[in-house]
Design an enzyme around this catalytic site. Structure first.
Site, PDB file in Angstrom:
ATOM      1  N   HIS A 118       0.729  -1.257  -0.217  1.00 50.26           N
ATOM      2  CA  HIS A 118       0.073   0.126   0.085  1.00 50.26           C
ATOM      3  C   HIS A 118       0.886   1.291  -0.095  1.00 50.26           C
ATOM      4  CE1 HIS A 118       0.530  -0.310   4.435  1.00 50.26           C
ATOM      5  NE2 HIS A 118      -0.450  -1.340   4.527  1.00 50.26           N
ATOM      6  N   ASP A 174      -7.135  -3.688   0.228  1.00 49.22           N
ATOM      7  CA  ASP A 174      -6.929  -3.535   1.754  1.00 49.22           C
ATOM      8  C   ASP A 174      -8.313  -3.914   2.454  1.00 49.22           C
ATOM      9  OD1 ASP A 174      -5.293  -3.734   4.187  1.00 49.22           O
ATOM     10  OD2 ASP A 174      -5.279  -1.647   4.159  1.00 49.22           O
TER      11      ASP A 174
END
Length: 386
Positions: free
Chosen positions: A218, A277
């Site tokens: 991320h 996520d």
């Protein structure tokens, strides 16, 4: 013998090019090719897509939960099946259920659950992503600091034992709590080592990439930022061609302007790809849930701890593709690649997934022209119909 199927009446994107007035021919779970309808073999079963878009199935390499289930809470095959089915509603045809930092015992049960999911051919199950516990306290995010620790020989042995068990296996680590030698040992067995939740600098990331680290977890979140004298993890991720990088495309975790800058700046061949996520909220009506005993609240498209710390994302892959296309002004084909071809490349599964090419898995999504769901197909079987 299973009859061949042809999906007709669709505008087809194969991951490289768009095809009009063509059909997608399947034999069981495998793509035969894209060809004119007049060239179909006799006896082919025809399935009409009704003039909609047919695109490669989405591949999500970071999925913490879905359908009301968190992998940290339940590690059995039924939990994995629930998570995969929840995300299939939004076009995800392959994913890595992701364990957030937890105990050695929970990790062992997660691996056992993954082995069972592989044995039972759970639709959409690609492998596992173990995010932690070998991270940096300084960049812990929503990970429980009491569970973060260095990788020891037993940890490394447990990771190496996973080599070859799944189509893809990803481990997120920070250089603060893993050595170059440990990263090399994992990478040498085919494990995808991802660097994340780290406050280290540019030179260290480059060193770990040379040792075999393949991706960054991320991008922008839980890592040292790009500075004018210290480029940080962000700078290393963008500058190092061998590194791929996941990014959360929800407009909450990363500002759209920063996303655009990163996309224009990324050195290849590594690419930036979309991850969700996602937490248990996807495909559910949950307003809150618990992670390691701490309540996480769902409000206005955000998931946060009580102190406001972001804790995963409340977005699915199709919404992420729409965001990339509409908010970042990316061509639709590029937004689709970020959710299919590029994660397939990063995970080392491009020989089977991520594009609609002859010999690859028949994993695809049919969408309306407005990018709304019609249906999701995994291995040539329709697993979701809107």
């Amino acid at each position: 013998m299973t009859a061949q199927k042809a999906i007709t009446g669709a505008r087809i994107f194969d991951g490289l090019f768009w095809h009009d007035d063509q059909v997608l021919l399947l034999d069981g779970g495998t793509i035969i090719g894209i060809l004119p309808q007049d060239d179909l073999p006799a006896g082919t079963e025809m399935i009409s897509a009704g003039g909609q878009l047919l695109v490669p199935g989405f591949i999500d390499l970071q999925v913490n939960g879905g359908g009301g289930v968190m992998l940290n809470d339940r590690q059995d095959v039924d939990a994995i099946r629930t998570i995969c089915a929840a995300h299939a509603q939004f076009g995800t045809t392959a994913l890595l259920p992701t364990l957030i930092t937890d105990t050695f015992e929970i990790r062992a049960r997660t691996i056992a659950g993954g082995i069972q999911a592989k044995a039972e051919n759970v639709p959409g199950f690609l492998g596992l992503h173990l995010e932690g516990p070998h991270l940096s306290i300084a960049r812990k995010g929503a990970h429980d600091p009491a569970l973060i620790r260095p990788m020891d020989p037993a940890d490394l042995e447990a990771m190496l034992a996973c080599a070859g068990l799944f189509d893809a296996m990803m481990v997120t680590v920070a250089p603060e709590n893993t050595t170059v030698e440990q990263v090399k040992a994992m990478a040498d067995t085919g494990i995808i080592v991802s660097l994340g939740h780290t406050d280290t600098g540019y030179n260290t990331i480059v060193e770990y990439a040379k040792a075999g680290a393949r991706t960054v977890t991320h991008l922008f979140n839980a890592m040292s930022p790009l500075g004018h004298r210290e480029p940080g993890v962000v700078g290393a991720a963008l500058d190092t061609g061998s590194l791929h990088a996941g990014i959360i495309a929800d407009g909450v975790h990363v500002d759209p302007a920063s996303m655009g800058i990163a996309l224009r700046s990324k050195n290849g061949p590594g690419r930036i790809f979309i991850v969700t996520d996602a937490m248990s909220t996807i495909g559910s009506d949950q307003t809150s849930f618990f992670l390691n005993g701490r309540e996480i609240f769902r409000r206005d498209g955000r998931l946060t701890l009580a102190d406001g710390t972001l804790a995963g994302a409340d977005i699915d892959m199709l919404a992420s593709v729409r965001f990339a296309h509409e908010k970042l002004d990316l061509p639709l084909d590029e937004a689709l690649r970020m959710a299919s071809a590029y994660p397939a490349d990063a995970a080392g599964v491009a020989a089977r997934k991520g594009r609609l090419l002859p010999g690859l898995d028949a994993d695809f999504v049919i969408l309306t022209e407005n990018l709304e769901m019609n249906s999701t197909w995994i291995g040539g079987n329709r697993v979701f119909q809107a």
